[in-house]
Design a protein around this motif. Structure first.
Motif, PDB file in Angstrom:
ATOM      1  N   ARG A  32      39.178  44.089  33.393  1.00  0.00           N
ATOM      2  CA  ARG A  32      39.311  45.470  32.937  1.00  0.00           C
ATOM      3  C   ARG A  32      37.970  46.186  33.053  1.00  0.00           C
ATOM      4  O   ARG A  32      36.931  45.570  33.248  1.00  0.00           O
ATOM      5  CB  ARG A  32      39.824  45.500  31.510  1.00  0.00           C
ATOM      6  CG  ARG A  32      41.226  44.918  31.462  1.00  0.00           C
ATOM      7  CD  ARG A  32      41.892  45.201  30.188  1.00  0.00           C
ATOM      8  NE  ARG A  32      43.166  44.483  30.172  1.00  0.00           N
ATOM      9  CZ  ARG A  32      44.183  44.857  29.483  1.00  0.00           C
ATOM     10  NH1 ARG A  32      44.119  45.932  28.736  1.00  0.00           N
ATOM     11  NH2 ARG A  32      45.290  44.159  29.516  1.00  0.00           N
ATOM     12  N   ALA A  84      36.401  55.387  29.697  1.00  0.00           N
ATOM     13  CA  ALA A  84      37.347  54.269  29.769  1.00  0.00           C
ATOM     14  C   ALA A  84      37.464  53.568  28.421  1.00  0.00           C
ATOM     15  O   ALA A  84      36.492  53.476  27.662  1.00  0.00           O
ATOM     16  CB  ALA A  84      36.894  53.270  30.828  1.00  0.00           C
ATOM     17  N   ASP A  88      42.126  50.423  29.680  1.00  0.00           N
ATOM     18  CA  ASP A  88      42.170  51.001  31.027  1.00  0.00           C
ATOM     19  C   ASP A  88      41.994  49.922  32.087  1.00  0.00           C
ATOM     20  O   ASP A  88      41.216  48.989  31.923  1.00  0.00           O
ATOM     21  CB  ASP A  88      41.083  52.063  31.190  1.00  0.00           C
ATOM     22  CG  ASP A  88      41.419  53.338  30.450  1.00  0.00           C
ATOM     23  OD1 ASP A  88      42.607  53.699  30.392  1.00  0.00           O
ATOM     24  OD2 ASP A  88      40.479  53.981  29.922  1.00  0.00           O
ATOM     25  N   GLN A  89      42.728  50.064  33.166  1.00  0.00           N
ATOM     26  CA  GLN A  89      42.739  49.096  34.255  1.00  0.00           C
ATOM     27  C   GLN A  89      42.146  49.713  35.523  1.00  0.00           C
ATOM     28  O   GLN A  89      42.249  50.912  35.737  1.00  0.00           O
ATOM     29  CB  GLN A  89      44.181  48.682  34.581  1.00  0.00           C
ATOM     30  CG  GLN A  89      44.937  48.079  33.438  1.00  0.00           C
ATOM     31  CD  GLN A  89      44.724  46.578  33.357  1.00  0.00           C
ATOM     32  OE1 GLN A  89      44.161  45.960  34.248  1.00  0.00           O
ATOM     33  NE2 GLN A  89      45.174  45.988  32.278  1.00  0.00           N
TER      34      GLN A  89
END
Length: 114
Positions: A32, A84, A88-89
């Motif tokens: 991630r 982020a 979040d990816q």
């Protein structure tokens, strides 16, 4: 990893096999964008795939004028959000199953099973 790949490529060259071998690295999990509470990163949805070898079509003339004129690079750099969160990816650009299918069909000359 670069030293291992370099040594492998040098061995292939000495054996006269460099033009018929392509290597690939793949991780079954990505990471991630942001660290979690334990200062690590959780498994994510996307990870880089690296191909290497003398037979790859990655010369300057192949990539000039493309959206990413870096010799050998396919895909785009991820657009990461400034704010982020741990959830979040990094967005996946290419499905690993399609990558494997392409290698099997185009490099290993296997046929698609219907």
């Amino acid at each position: 990893m670069s030293q291992a790949i370099g040594a492998f490529q040098e061995d292939l060259k000495l054996m006269g096999k460099a033009d018929i071998v392509t290597g690939m690295t793949f991780s079954e999990f990505g990471r991630r964008i942001k660290s979690n509470d334990s200062s690590g990163t959780d498994h994510g949805s996307a990870a880089p795939v690296l191909f290497f070898g003398a037979a790859l079509n990655t010369g300057r003339g192949t990539v000039e004028g493309t959206p990413n004129p870096v010799s050998g690079m396919i895909g785009t750099s991820a657009n990461l959000p400034q704010t982020a969160t741990v959830n979040d990816q990094v967005p996946m650009q290419h499905d690993f199953r399609q990558i494997y299918a392409t290698i099997m069909q185009d490099w290993l000359c296997m046929t698609e099973v219907q």
